[in-house]
Scaffold this motif. Sequence first.
Motif, PDB file in Angstrom:
ATOM      1  N   ARG A   1      40.462  28.327  44.067  1.00 31.92           N
ATOM      2  CA  ARG A   1      40.810  27.562  42.861  1.00 31.92           C
ATOM      3  C   ARG A   1      41.155  28.501  41.714  1.00 31.92           C
ATOM      4  NH1 ARG A   1      37.046  22.961  43.254  1.00 31.92           N
ATOM      5  NH2 ARG A   1      38.217  21.395  44.396  1.00 31.92           N
ATOM      6  N   VAL A   2      40.607  29.721  41.772  1.00 34.17           N
ATOM      7  CA  VAL A   2      40.973  30.731  40.769  1.00 34.17           C
ATOM      8  C   VAL A   2      42.378  31.205  41.140  1.00 34.17           C
ATOM      9  CG1 VAL A   2      40.297  32.925  39.716  1.00 34.17           C
ATOM     10  CG2 VAL A   2      38.560  31.412  40.720  1.00 34.17           C
ATOM     11  N   TRP A   3      43.373  30.875  40.311  1.00 36.29           N
ATOM     12  CA  TRP A   3      44.769  31.054  40.733  1.00 36.29           C
ATOM     13  C   TRP A   3      45.093  32.495  41.083  1.00 36.29           C
ATOM     14  CZ3 TRP A   3      48.092  34.299  38.186  1.00 36.29           C
ATOM     15  CH2 TRP A   3      47.719  34.681  36.890  1.00 36.29           C
ATOM     16  N   TYR A   4      44.563  33.468  40.324  1.00 35.29           N
ATOM     17  CA  TYR A   4      44.973  34.846  40.609  1.00 35.29           C
ATOM     18  C   TYR A   4      44.338  35.366  41.899  1.00 35.29           C
ATOM     19  CZ  TYR A   4      40.677  35.867  37.979  1.00 35.29           C
ATOM     20  OH  TYR A   4      39.391  35.904  37.538  1.00 35.29           O
ATOM     21  N   VAL A   5      43.213  34.777  42.286  1.00 36.57           N
ATOM     22  CA  VAL A   5      42.638  35.154  43.586  1.00 36.57           C
ATOM     23  C   VAL A   5      43.582  34.690  44.697  1.00 36.57           C
ATOM     24  CG1 VAL A   5      40.748  34.735  45.209  1.00 36.57           C
ATOM     25  CG2 VAL A   5      40.247  35.195  42.794  1.00 36.57           C
ATOM     26  N   SER A   6      44.063  33.472  44.569  1.00 36.07           N
ATOM     27  CA  SER A   6      45.027  32.971  45.549  1.00 36.07           C
ATOM     28  C   SER A   6      46.271  33.843  45.591  1.00 36.07           C
ATOM     29  CB  SER A   6      45.428  31.532  45.211  1.00 36.07           C
ATOM     30  OG  SER A   6      44.405  30.651  45.605  1.00 36.07           O
ATOM     31  N   VAL A   7      46.713  34.268  44.393  1.00 40.50           N
ATOM     32  CA  VAL A   7      47.912  35.119  44.353  1.00 40.50           C
ATOM     33  C   VAL A   7      47.652  36.428  45.098  1.00 40.50           C
ATOM     34  CG1 VAL A   7      49.416  36.473  42.831  1.00 40.50           C
ATOM     35  CG2 VAL A   7      48.886  34.095  42.261  1.00 40.50           C
ATOM     36  N   ILE A   8      46.464  37.009  44.894  1.00 37.82           N
ATOM     37  CA  ILE A   8      46.131  38.256  45.606  1.00 37.82           C
ATOM     38  C   ILE A   8      46.228  38.028  47.111  1.00 37.82           C
ATOM     39  CG2 ILE A   8      44.260  39.872  46.167  1.00 37.82           C
ATOM     40  CD1 ILE A   8      43.278  39.578  43.272  1.00 37.82           C
ATOM     41  N   TYR A   9      45.644  36.926  47.571  1.00 38.04           N
ATOM     42  CA  TYR A   9      45.668  36.651  49.013  1.00 38.04           C
ATOM     43  C   TYR A   9      47.088  36.433  49.523  1.00 38.04           C
ATOM     44  CZ  TYR A   9      40.659  36.402  49.967  1.00 38.04           C
ATOM     45  OH  TYR A   9      39.346  36.727  50.175  1.00 38.04           O
ATOM     46  N   ILE A  10      47.865  35.693  48.751  1.00 39.16           N
ATOM     47  CA  ILE A  10      49.224  35.391  49.223  1.00 39.16           C
ATOM     48  C   ILE A  10      50.075  36.662  49.260  1.00 39.16           C
ATOM     49  CG2 ILE A  10      51.362  34.144  48.649  1.00 39.16           C
ATOM     50  CD1 ILE A  10      49.490  31.828  47.657  1.00 39.16           C
ATOM     51  N   VAL A  11      49.954  37.477  48.213  1.00 39.90           N
ATOM     52  CA  VAL A  11      50.717  38.733  48.200  1.00 39.90           C
ATOM     53  C   VAL A  11      50.274  39.626  49.370  1.00 39.90           C
ATOM     54  CG1 VAL A  11      51.133  40.879  46.912  1.00 39.90           C
ATOM     55  CG2 VAL A  11      51.237  38.675  45.740  1.00 39.90           C
ATOM     56  N   ALA A  12      48.960  39.683  49.598  1.00 43.24           N
ATOM     57  CA  ALA A  12      48.466  40.507  50.703  1.00 43.24           C
ATOM     58  C   ALA A  12      49.036  40.023  52.036  1.00 43.24           C
ATOM     59  CB  ALA A  12      46.937  40.476  50.747  1.00 43.24           C
ATOM     60  N   MET A  13      49.174  38.708  52.162  1.00 45.31           N
ATOM     61  CA  MET A  13      49.711  38.188  53.423  1.00 45.31           C
ATOM     62  C   MET A  13      51.202  38.487  53.562  1.00 45.31           C
ATOM     63  SD  MET A  13      47.242  37.295  55.157  1.00 45.31           S
ATOM     64  CE  MET A  13      46.302  38.539  54.276  1.00 45.31           C
ATOM     65  N   LEU A  14      51.891  38.617  52.427  1.00 44.82           N
ATOM     66  CA  LEU A  14      53.298  39.031  52.517  1.00 44.82           C
ATOM     67  C   LEU A  14      53.370  40.499  52.964  1.00 44.82           C
ATOM     68  CD1 LEU A  14      54.769  37.187  49.401  1.00 44.82           C
ATOM     69  CD2 LEU A  14      54.865  36.512  51.810  1.00 44.82           C
ATOM     70  N   MET A  15      52.387  41.312  52.517  1.00 48.06           N
ATOM     71  CA  MET A  15      52.295  42.704  52.999  1.00 48.06           C
ATOM     72  C   MET A  15      52.054  42.695  54.509  1.00 48.06           C
ATOM     73  SD  MET A  15      52.553  44.613  50.394  1.00 48.06           S
ATOM     74  CE  MET A  15      53.190  43.712  49.028  1.00 48.06           C
ATOM     75  N   LEU A  16      51.159  41.809  54.932  1.00 51.06           N
ATOM     76  CA  LEU A  16      50.861  41.706  56.362  1.00 51.06           C
ATOM     77  C   LEU A  16      52.126  41.311  57.131  1.00 51.06           C
ATOM     78  CD1 LEU A  16      48.703  41.738  58.616  1.00 51.06           C
ATOM     79  CD2 LEU A  16      48.343  39.310  58.195  1.00 51.06           C
ATOM     80  N   ALA A  17      52.922  40.433  56.509  1.00 53.66           N
ATOM     81  CA  ALA A  17      54.164  40.010  57.169  1.00 53.66           C
ATOM     82  C   ALA A  17      55.061  41.215  57.426  1.00 53.66           C
ATOM     83  CB  ALA A  17      54.893  38.974  56.307  1.00 53.66           C
ATOM     84  N   LEU A  18      55.227  42.047  56.404  1.00 57.68           N
ATOM     85  CA  LEU A  18      56.088  43.227  56.574  1.00 57.68           C
ATOM     86  C   LEU A  18      55.507  44.172  57.616  1.00 57.68           C
ATOM     87  CD1 LEU A  18      56.991  43.968  52.855  1.00 57.68           C
ATOM     88  CD2 LEU A  18      58.595  43.347  54.673  1.00 57.68           C
ATOM     89  N   HIS A  19      54.188  44.399  57.519  1.00 57.22           N
ATOM     90  CA  HIS A  19      53.536  45.350  58.423  1.00 57.22           C
ATOM     91  C   HIS A  19      53.650  44.869  59.873  1.00 57.22           C
ATOM     92  CE1 HIS A  19      51.045  48.972  58.397  1.00 57.22           C
ATOM     93  NE2 HIS A  19      50.374  48.468  59.425  1.00 57.22           N
ATOM     94  N   LEU A  20      53.465  43.564  60.061  1.00 57.93           N
ATOM     95  CA  LEU A  20      53.528  43.036  61.427  1.00 57.93           C
ATOM     96  C   LEU A  20      54.955  42.929  61.933  1.00 57.93           C
ATOM     97  CD1 LEU A  20      50.883  40.166  61.674  1.00 57.93           C
ATOM     98  CD2 LEU A  20      50.774  42.489  62.567  1.00 57.93           C
ATOM     99  N   TYR A  21      55.888  42.615  61.051  1.00 64.30           N
ATOM    100  CA  TYR A  21      57.274  42.461  61.489  1.00 64.30           C
ATOM    101  C   TYR A  21      57.739  43.755  62.157  1.00 64.30           C
ATOM    102  CZ  TYR A  21      62.301  41.874  61.481  1.00 64.30           C
ATOM    103  OH  TYR A  21      63.611  41.807  61.894  1.00 64.30           O
TER     104      TYR A  21
END
Lengths: 231, 251
Positions: free
Chosen positions: A162-182
């Motif tokens: 619910r803390v918006w910037y925490v969600s942003v951290i997670y979402i950005v990290a998952m985009l990093m994961l996307a690049l790393h896994l791709y």
Amino acid sequence: MSVDEFSMSAEKRSHWLLSFWRSTVGKKVVMALTGAIGVGYVVAHMLGNLQVFEGAEKINAYAALLKSNLGLLWTARSILIAAVGLHIVAAYQLARTSQKSRPVGYKRWRSVGSDFASRTMRWTGPLLGLFIVYHLLHLTTGAVHPDFVEADVYQNVISGFRVWYVSVIYIVAMLMLALHLYHGAWSMFESLGVNHPKYNRLIRALATILTAIVVAGFIAIPAAVLLGFIS
Amino acid sequence: MHLTLNVWRQKNASVKGKLVRYEADDINPDMSFLEMLDVVNWQLIGKGEEPIAFEHDCREGICGSCGMMINGVAHGPRPATATCQLHMRHFKDGDTIYIEPWRSRAFPVLKDLVVDRSAFDRIIQAGGYISVSTGSAPEANSVLVTKQNSDLAMDAAACIGCGACVAACPNGSASLFTSAKISHLALLPQGQPEREGRVIKMVEAMDREGFGNCTMHRECEAVCPKAISVNFIARMNREYLRSLLKGEGLP
Ligand code: HEM
Ligand code: SF4
Ligand code: FES
């Protein structure tokens, strides 16, 4: 020189495991194997997490189940810690070897073969490492979670995201994961020599699809909390 | 054609070099890139200046000596083309062209665009050969090779040792070269007796020279004048693991 002398030459050689680890090819095999453990883990973790959409009882029971057998839990954790540790050490050493290989750079250099994901592996990797530390402190130990409730995973996830910037951290990290896994989920096959004209396109496609599914699955949770689909 | 060139000039291996600007006139679009440099050099000699040193021999894409970075791409903008086979018609009148030597710790610059590629020779010396006893040649049909394997071995053997793969690789890796050399022997019957030891020794030699490690950027295959595929790098990794698991070539 006879064939025998050639293959078993008398020169002093170190233990095969040591020369395996010292060689860039061997170390890359270690990266690939530990990376593959990581890939297996994120797939399982993503699937497990999706149970938040089935409600508090379901996910909390699942979390309790995972923690019910301490022996198994710590075996799994040890394997993961060892894998991440080896992955990082190998990544660091290989990156240093590569950096040292070109002391004088080019004034002009143009990419004709690589892609954004391959060129950013050495950024997305360490950023994922930082994220893993944050994530453990946030949802495993609760040290950086303002409303942490022991053993209530559902509550911790909802109030955390619910803390918006925490969600942003997670979402950005998952985009990093996307690049790393791709890049990584494809290149690990090459590092292990799993390559055949019949399957190369399939392997590339599987890595892309797997990346998309894993990342979409992870991002769905903070996104659903932010959009109010689960509360 | 008129071109502006920025060429790396360096007197010898021990001094620093720099990019020097030259205006090249009277360039015919049908000239090869090396012929263009020849014209520039004649103009330089006419003015009493030191000509640009570059390596060349066959001028038909088979000796591997002419490599240079052209506008940041090894052997220039055309795929599967060595610098000597690159024609000036692929450039436009008025273009600015940056020309730099291969950059790798293992390939020290000797002068201007000439680098020392002996590191490749040492990788070959470590195992890129087959040991055959002298004597009369055996009957050719007594050793059979499948069409698939002979084609694949030929694809790998097409490597001319130019070093473009190293030059283009963001990691400065020699994996494409080394894997091509390991593969063409591993695919043929004559390469079998020394197969396990070869891959270990050549990989060790490659590492000893200080080349970087392959992260599958695929820059090498895009610039290789012989279009050698990175699939051979996967094959080298496979050969390496196979040798390790079989245990031969190791104490
Ligand atoms: C902990 C921090 C991490 C760091 C520092 C890191 C770093 C790296 C680096 C530098 C590479 C090599 C890049 C390349 O070869 O182009 C790599 C490859 C890879 N990484 Fe990571 N990584 C990390 C976490 C992860 C995680 C969490 C996963 C699993 C999801 C993962 C999966 C992989 C895979 C599969 C490869 C490919 C191995 C190969 O090319 O053979 N990494 N990593
Ligand atoms: S693999 Fe291609 S780029 Fe590398 S040395 Fe051989 S011919 Fe040149
Ligand atoms: S001069 Fe021989 S390959 Fe270009």
